[in-house]
Design a protein around this motif. Sequence first.
Motif, short mmCIF file in Angstrom:
data_model
loop_
_atom_site.label_atom_id
_atom_site.label_comp_id
_atom_site.label_asym_id
_atom_site.label_seq_id
_atom_site.Cartn_x
_atom_site.Cartn_y
_atom_site.Cartn_z
N PRO A 28 60.35 -2.87 47.95
CA PRO A 28 59.47 -1.74 47.67
C PRO A 28 58.06 -1.98 48.21
N ASN A 29 57.45 -0.92 48.74
CA ASN A 29 56.10 -1.05 49.31
C ASN A 29 55.11 -1.61 48.31
N SER A 30 55.26 -1.25 47.03
CA SER A 30 54.31 -1.73 46.02
C SER A 30 54.34 -3.26 45.91
N ALA A 31 55.52 -3.86 46.03
CA ALA A 31 55.63 -5.32 45.97
C ALA A 31 55.00 -5.97 47.20
N ILE A 32 55.24 -5.37 48.36
CA ILE A 32 54.65 -5.91 49.60
C ILE A 32 53.14 -5.77 49.56
N GLU A 33 52.65 -4.62 49.14
CA GLU A 33 51.20 -4.38 49.08
C GLU A 33 50.52 -5.35 48.13
N SER A 34 51.14 -5.65 47.00
CA SER A 34 50.59 -6.61 46.06
C SER A 34 50.47 -7.99 46.69
N SER A 35 51.50 -8.39 47.41
CA SER A 35 51.49 -9.67 48.10
C SER A 35 50.43 -9.69 49.20
N LEU A 36 50.29 -8.58 49.92
CA LEU A 36 49.29 -8.49 50.98
C LEU A 36 47.87 -8.56 50.42
N GLU A 37 47.64 -7.93 49.30
CA GLU A 37 46.31 -7.98 48.68
C GLU A 37 45.97 -9.41 48.29
N SER A 38 46.93 -10.15 47.77
CA SER A 38 46.71 -11.56 47.43
C SER A 38 46.43 -12.38 48.69
N SER A 39 47.20 -12.13 49.74
CA SER A 39 46.99 -12.85 51.01
C SER A 39 45.61 -12.54 51.59
N GLN A 40 45.18 -11.28 51.47
CA GLN A 40 43.86 -10.89 51.99
C GLN A 40 42.75 -11.62 51.24
N LYS A 41 42.90 -11.78 49.93
CA LYS A 41 41.91 -12.51 49.14
C LYS A 41 41.87 -13.99 49.51
N GLU A 42 43.04 -14.58 49.75
CA GLU A 42 43.14 -15.99 50.12
C GLU A 42 42.61 -16.25 51.53
N ASN A 43 42.74 -15.25 52.40
CA ASN A 43 42.36 -15.39 53.82
C ASN A 43 41.46 -14.23 54.22
N PRO A 44 40.20 -14.23 53.76
CA PRO A 44 39.33 -13.08 54.02
C PRO A 44 38.99 -12.86 55.50
N ASN A 45 39.14 -13.89 56.33
CA ASN A 45 38.84 -13.73 57.76
C ASN A 45 40.02 -13.23 58.58
N THR A 46 41.17 -13.08 57.94
CA THR A 46 42.35 -12.54 58.60
C THR A 46 42.40 -11.05 58.36
N ILE A 47 42.76 -10.30 59.39
CA ILE A 47 42.89 -8.85 59.27
C ILE A 47 44.35 -8.54 58.96
N TYR A 48 44.61 -7.98 57.79
CA TYR A 48 45.97 -7.58 57.40
C TYR A 48 46.11 -6.07 57.52
N ILE A 49 47.20 -5.65 58.16
CA ILE A 49 47.41 -4.24 58.46
C ILE A 49 48.82 -3.84 58.06
N LYS A 50 48.96 -2.64 57.52
CA LYS A 50 50.26 -2.08 57.19
C LYS A 50 50.68 -1.09 58.27
N ASP A 51 51.87 -1.27 58.83
CA ASP A 51 52.46 -0.35 59.78
C ASP A 51 53.61 0.34 59.05
N MET A 52 53.35 1.54 58.55
CA MET A 52 54.31 2.23 57.71
C MET A 52 55.46 2.90 58.50
N LYS A 53 55.23 3.21 59.78
CA LYS A 53 56.20 3.99 60.57
C LYS A 53 56.68 3.27 61.84
N LYS A 54 56.55 1.95 61.89
CA LYS A 54 56.95 1.16 63.06
C LYS A 54 56.24 1.61 64.33
N ALA A 55 54.97 1.95 64.21
CA ALA A 55 54.19 2.43 65.36
C ALA A 55 54.04 1.35 66.44
N LEU A 56 54.07 0.09 66.05
CA LEU A 56 53.87 -0.99 67.01
C LEU A 56 55.17 -1.63 67.48
N VAL A 57 56.29 -1.09 67.06
CA VAL A 57 57.58 -1.65 67.50
C VAL A 57 57.82 -1.24 68.94
#
Length: 129
Positions: free
Chosen positions: A100-129
């Motif tokens: 579920p997106n909510s579980a992934i987003e929660s994990s991403l928010e934690s990762s963003q806090k741990e790594n503030p200099n990393t840019i985390y992005i969500k690709d919801m529609k496979k735009a970069l595939v």
Amino acid sequence: MKKLMIALLITFLPFALMAAPKVGRILSPVVLEGSKGGLVKGGAWDSAASFKGKVTLFFYVDPDEKSLNAHAVEAFKKEKRESKKFQAVVVINMDSTWLPNSAIESSLESSQKENPNTIYIKDMKKALV
């Protein structure tokens, strides 16, 4: 089995090479915002602005296979490169998993806090595939 693998490689390798961007070629800009995705911190992500002027370590991640890049992420962290010249960009393919997106987003928010200099992005529609 080995002959089959070689035959498949010979058959499909040219197609994979044609799809790969050419070295030195400027890629078409991509903007992820709204229902297409965006920054985990909030707001739109623009590839043209994000990549400009820095050496970028870029990851496009399937959430089901996120551990595949762990060794590269750890090596990048150990280098402690100057953030004015180097950056890490992590794009998460949110449409490639059963999670579920909510579980992934929660994990991403934690990762963003741990790594503030990393840019985390969500690709919801496979735009970069």
